[in-house]
Design an enzyme around this catalytic site. Sequence first.
Site, PDB file in Angstrom:
ATOM      1  N   GLU A 148       0.841  -1.196   0.000  1.00  0.00           N
ATOM      2  CA  GLU A 148       0.000   0.000   0.000  1.00  0.00           C
ATOM      3  C   GLU A 148       0.877   1.247   0.000  1.00  0.00           C
ATOM      4  O   GLU A 148       1.759   1.407   0.849  1.00  0.00           O
ATOM      5  CB  GLU A 148      -0.936   0.018   1.213  1.00  0.00           C
TER       6      GLU A 148
ATOM      7  N   GLU B  86     -12.786   2.776   2.868  1.00  0.00           N
ATOM      8  CA  GLU B  86     -12.082   2.922   4.136  1.00  0.00           C
ATOM      9  C   GLU B  86     -12.439   4.275   4.741  1.00  0.00           C
ATOM     10  O   GLU B  86     -12.333   5.307   4.074  1.00  0.00           O
ATOM     11  CB  GLU B  86     -10.576   2.866   3.861  1.00  0.00           C
TER      12      GLU B  86
END
Length: 291
Positions: A147, A241
């Site tokens: 990420e 998210e």
Amino acid sequence: MNKLGVHALVWAGDLTPESTRKVLSSTKEAGFDLAELSLHGPKLMDLSLTRDLLQEYGLEVGCSRGLTFAADVSSEDAATVARGVAMLEEAITITSEIGGKYFGGILYGAMAKYSAPVTKKGRQNAIDSIKHIADFALKKDVKLGLEVVNRYESNLLNTASQALALIDEVGAPNVGVHLDTYHMNIEESDFMQPVLLCGDRLAYVHIGESNRGYLGSGTIDFSQFFHALAMVDYKGVVTFESFSSTVVNEELSNALAIWRNLWDDGMDLAKHAREFMAGGINAAAKAKAHH
């Protein structure tokens, strides 16, 4: 249509059996296909229960985590690196045991604000560690996503191009890039180029608003991002998210600097996000078809 996911911290701050049931039943109720479980403090997890509940609700699962300074694979200290590798192996094993095929996050260093740039040796240690865990994950049929996060959460990978360069050096078939719009908004010059650059090496996507609250309430150009996903024919998961002080994870919330309350009602937030994501992805696909 891409599978749509939601991060567990929309629902609960830990993964005790009670919280796991809440996370998975809520994920299903809100209309998502996948739950992303954060493995910060995995000791609480009941793996067989989690696997059973995923089956009961007909959900897929992905897992994620970041490392700490005490277990940092980009450290120059061999013992610290070894602790980081052990933590990643544990997480990959958990992912595999609950039926997950994807494990992502800050797998290449601590999720923290560093006080200095990464050293040459530290970077090499991170590469060697990822090579090792990629091999470990391949045997368990788990794909890894590195990420790309902002400068306050990593000193190693802040842009897609940095991630691609590192992955080239790792040279493992099951390691890809995990892009997150919240982080891209801070570090990238736009929402199109990084996606096009990744192409088929884009492994996973996080959708987060500039303030990490309701989608559409901030400054991120989601239209451009969804068009870019359509252009590279991204077939993977798109996961929502969002973080608020309403739901706290002891390890994660403070590391992510979740100081403000951006929402109270996780279900309202999540249902809104699902509609927003599905709508944006569909609109981009139709635009591409008629181009």
